[in-house]
Design a protein around this motif. Structure first.
Motif, mmCIF file in Angstrom:
data_model
loop_
_atom_site.group_PDB
_atom_site.id
_atom_site.type_symbol
_atom_site.label_atom_id
_atom_site.label_comp_id
_atom_site.label_asym_id
_atom_site.label_seq_id
_atom_site.Cartn_x
_atom_site.Cartn_y
_atom_site.Cartn_z
ATOM 1 N N GLN A 1 0.812 -1.156 -0.087
ATOM 2 C CA GLN A 1 0.118 -0.015 0.057
ATOM 3 C C GLN A 1 0.997 1.387 -0.016
ATOM 4 O OE1 GLN A 1 -3.383 -0.009 2.637
ATOM 5 N NE2 GLN A 1 -3.901 2.245 2.601
ATOM 6 N N VAL A 2 0.424 2.223 -1.025
ATOM 7 C CA VAL A 2 1.390 3.292 -0.900
ATOM 8 C C VAL A 2 1.060 4.231 0.266
ATOM 9 C CG1 VAL A 2 1.278 5.635 -2.186
ATOM 10 C CG2 VAL A 2 1.108 3.453 -3.307
ATOM 11 N N GLN A 3 2.116 4.775 0.696
ATOM 12 C CA GLN A 3 2.058 5.941 2.068
ATOM 13 C C GLN A 3 3.036 7.083 1.507
ATOM 14 O OE1 GLN A 3 3.821 3.276 5.359
ATOM 15 N NE2 GLN A 3 1.465 3.415 5.893
ATOM 16 N N LEU A 4 2.519 8.156 1.985
ATOM 17 C CA LEU A 4 2.903 9.401 1.688
ATOM 18 C C LEU A 4 3.330 10.048 3.108
ATOM 19 C CD1 LEU A 4 0.503 10.780 -1.130
ATOM 20 C CD2 LEU A 4 2.982 9.880 -1.406
ATOM 21 N N GLN A 5 4.658 10.874 3.085
ATOM 22 C CA GLN A 5 4.901 11.547 4.292
ATOM 23 C C GLN A 5 5.662 12.787 4.024
ATOM 24 O OE1 GLN A 5 4.735 10.524 7.751
ATOM 25 N NE2 GLN A 5 5.128 12.534 7.726
ATOM 26 N N GLU A 6 4.958 13.943 4.228
ATOM 27 C CA GLU A 6 5.470 14.786 4.099
ATOM 28 C C GLU A 6 6.803 15.549 5.139
ATOM 29 O OE1 GLU A 6 1.147 15.228 3.408
ATOM 30 O OE2 GLU A 6 2.478 14.731 5.082
ATOM 31 N N SER A 7 7.532 16.389 4.816
ATOM 32 C CA SER A 7 8.640 16.795 5.896
ATOM 33 C C SER A 7 9.180 18.065 5.399
ATOM 34 C CB SER A 7 9.699 15.520 5.973
ATOM 35 O OG SER A 7 10.205 15.627 4.451
ATOM 36 N N GLY A 8 9.439 18.581 6.369
ATOM 37 C CA GLY A 8 10.002 20.026 6.343
ATOM 38 C C GLY A 8 9.841 21.001 7.648
ATOM 39 N N PRO A 9 10.396 22.360 7.502
ATOM 40 C CA PRO A 9 10.429 23.079 8.714
ATOM 41 C C PRO A 9 8.621 23.531 8.819
ATOM 42 C CG PRO A 9 11.233 24.330 6.792
ATOM 43 C CD PRO A 9 11.257 22.811 6.432
ATOM 44 N N GLY A 10 8.451 23.558 10.236
ATOM 45 C CA GLY A 10 7.156 23.995 10.683
ATOM 46 C C GLY A 10 6.901 25.588 10.719
ATOM 47 N N LEU A 11 7.867 26.350 10.619
ATOM 48 C CA LEU A 11 7.957 27.839 10.817
ATOM 49 C C LEU A 11 9.013 28.388 9.755
ATOM 50 C CD1 LEU A 11 7.039 30.233 12.254
ATOM 51 C CD2 LEU A 11 8.879 29.958 13.788
ATOM 52 N N VAL A 12 8.342 29.348 8.882
ATOM 53 C CA VAL A 12 9.207 30.067 7.794
ATOM 54 C C VAL A 12 9.001 31.703 8.049
ATOM 55 C CG1 VAL A 12 9.479 30.232 5.343
ATOM 56 C CG2 VAL A 12 8.704 28.051 6.363
ATOM 57 N N LYS A 13 9.943 32.347 7.983
ATOM 58 C CA LYS A 13 9.747 33.565 7.957
ATOM 59 C C LYS A 13 9.150 34.298 6.802
ATOM 60 C CE LYS A 13 13.665 34.360 11.475
ATOM 61 N NZ LYS A 13 12.631 34.377 12.518
ATOM 62 N N PRO A 14 8.396 35.350 6.852
ATOM 63 C CA PRO A 14 8.121 36.106 5.680
ATOM 64 C C PRO A 14 9.108 36.522 4.934
ATOM 65 C CG PRO A 14 6.908 37.073 7.617
ATOM 66 C CD PRO A 14 8.116 36.115 8.199
ATOM 67 N N SER A 15 8.868 36.423 3.359
ATOM 68 C CA SER A 15 9.749 36.559 2.502
ATOM 69 C C SER A 15 10.580 35.617 2.197
ATOM 70 C CB SER A 15 10.515 37.908 2.683
ATOM 71 O OG SER A 15 11.499 37.789 3.449
ATOM 72 N N GLN A 16 10.498 34.539 2.929
ATOM 73 C CA GLN A 16 11.622 33.313 2.703
ATOM 74 C C GLN A 16 10.860 32.439 1.774
ATOM 75 O OE1 GLN A 16 12.891 32.011 6.511
ATOM 76 N NE2 GLN A 16 14.811 33.695 6.437
#
Length: 121
Positions: A1-16
């Protein structure tokens, strides 16, 4: 069965730039006739499709986000990624990766659990 998992920072500053990765297990992003999409849901609002990368590597973007969005893939890692530039607090949302078959690109049959991204200084 296909599984998808997101990852990345939970907080980003404006304009970034917001960068997220979706890792697929139980399948391949290059086989089967699928579109691999990024979808987001801002607080109190509905789902918004942002764009997709096809099994072939072709990319498609929402017209409203096209100027700020880039979707790419790393086939060696079975991952696809989202970059959203020049973010503002309005880009605060839960971000999902999802799969749809080319026969019905509006029906997403597999979803990641979603990842919260907040844009704040």
């Amino acid at each position: 069965q296909v599984q998808l998992q997101e990852s990345g920072p939970g907080l980003v500053k404006p304009s970034q730039t917001l960068s997220l990765t979706c890792t697929l297990s139980g399948g391949s992003i290059t086989t089967g006739y699928y579109y691999w999409s990024w979808i987001r849901q801002p607080p109190g609002k509905g789902l918004e499709w942002m764009g997709a990368i096809a099994y072939s590597g072709s990319t498609y973007y929402s017209p409203s986000l096209k100027s700020r969005t880039s979707i790419s893939r790393d086939t060696s890692k079975n991952q696809f990624s989202l970059q959203l530039t020049t973010v503002t607090p309005e880009d605060t949302a839960v971000y999902y990766c999802a799969r749809a078959h080319v026969s019905d690109p509006t029906y997403f049959d597999s979803w990641g659990q979603g990842t919260q991204v907040s844009v704040s200084s």
